[in-house]
Design a protein around this motif. Sequence first.
Motif, PDB file in Angstrom:
ATOM      1  N   ASP A 188     -42.888 -31.127  -6.072  1.00 27.01           N
ATOM      2  CA  ASP A 188     -42.053 -30.668  -4.966  1.00 27.01           C
ATOM      3  C   ASP A 188     -42.150 -31.564  -3.733  1.00 27.01           C
ATOM      4  O   ASP A 188     -41.592 -31.244  -2.687  1.00 27.01           O
ATOM      5  N   ALA A 242     -40.151 -14.970  -4.165  1.00 22.46           N
ATOM      6  CA  ALA A 242     -39.883 -16.378  -3.872  1.00 22.46           C
ATOM      7  C   ALA A 242     -41.162 -17.064  -3.388  1.00 22.46           C
ATOM      8  O   ALA A 242     -41.847 -16.558  -2.505  1.00 22.46           O
ATOM      9  N   VAL A 248     -39.651 -22.232  -2.980  1.00 24.47           N
ATOM     10  CA  VAL A 248     -38.324 -21.711  -3.311  1.00 24.47           C
ATOM     11  C   VAL A 248     -37.649 -21.070  -2.105  1.00 24.47           C
ATOM     12  O   VAL A 248     -36.444 -21.257  -1.872  1.00 24.47           O
ATOM     13  N   LEU A 295     -34.740 -15.411 -10.719  1.00 19.64           N
ATOM     14  CA  LEU A 295     -35.269 -16.578 -11.416  1.00 19.64           C
ATOM     15  C   LEU A 295     -34.688 -16.597 -12.821  1.00 19.64           C
ATOM     16  O   LEU A 295     -34.865 -15.649 -13.576  1.00 19.64           O
ATOM     17  N   ASN A 303     -33.026 -20.631  -9.090  1.00 21.90           N
ATOM     18  CA  ASN A 303     -33.265 -19.515  -8.168  1.00 21.90           C
ATOM     19  C   ASN A 303     -32.081 -19.330  -7.235  1.00 21.90           C
ATOM     20  O   ASN A 303     -31.524 -20.305  -6.723  1.00 21.90           O
TER      21      ASN A 303
END
Length: 276
Positions: free
Chosen positions: A71, A122, A126, A140, A158
């Motif tokens: 990420d 979340a 996200v 999800l 998502n």
Amino acid sequence: MSDTAVQFLSRPLTAQPGQPLRVAAYSRIAEAIRTKLLQPGSLLPTETELGVMMDVSRTVIREALMLLEEDGLTRARRGVGRFVADSLPRIGIEKIRPFDQLLGGSELDVQVKRTLAEFQPASEFVAPGIGVEPNEDCWLWESVLIRNGEAIGHLQENVPISAGREPDSGKKAGSGETADDGDWLAAAADPAGRTSLAPKTLLEILAERPGMSLGPGECQISLSTAGPSRAKLLALRPSDPVLVLTQYVRRAGKPFYLAKCLVAAKAGHLSVMQSS
């Protein structure tokens, strides 16, 4: 690392219902990074040190660190260790397409095998990508992308729960609701086949919805390894390299959709559509 950061990371770690422990560990470290308890560019503690602080196994920490690197919140330097990224990833504004279309094209057909569709809290990563608060329930969807009978990608998508509500429904979803509370996405996701919809990616289903104007968006590209759980889905070894495509889409100028797709090397040539 400061004493304050140590105290924060050492607080008892608990996962939300249905949430893997690695995600809870990821969220704790991500929060420390976003609040700058862990300074940009600083060296992270080792897997063993983090495991002791958070009272979890090295395997949990290793998978959490893998997610953080995917990420863009951390980076690894071989032989040195893992560092907090110098700058946090931003949510961008590029044009994008559903991943089954991106990996298929005009000559290759990619099937979408949906493996999960449910409400989940979340994560810290996200939440800003879909415009909700951390730990607020969201949709999800997980799918395996199959080409010529071979699994080539693992997709997680998502969106806010409100995405499945009609604009005039007047209903507001909460953590106590189920996938049957008037949500048209629940019908599309139903593995029991209550509808005639063929399996598709969530983005493709959203784009086909009347009045659902999506965009702009962005697709970020990075490199990682498959990891234990996703390696099984893709018939890979945990250490095998994968391409990580992270996709953001806005709606009415606000964050709305976030997807992460792991693409195996066996997928071959990947064409990325660009516009000026």
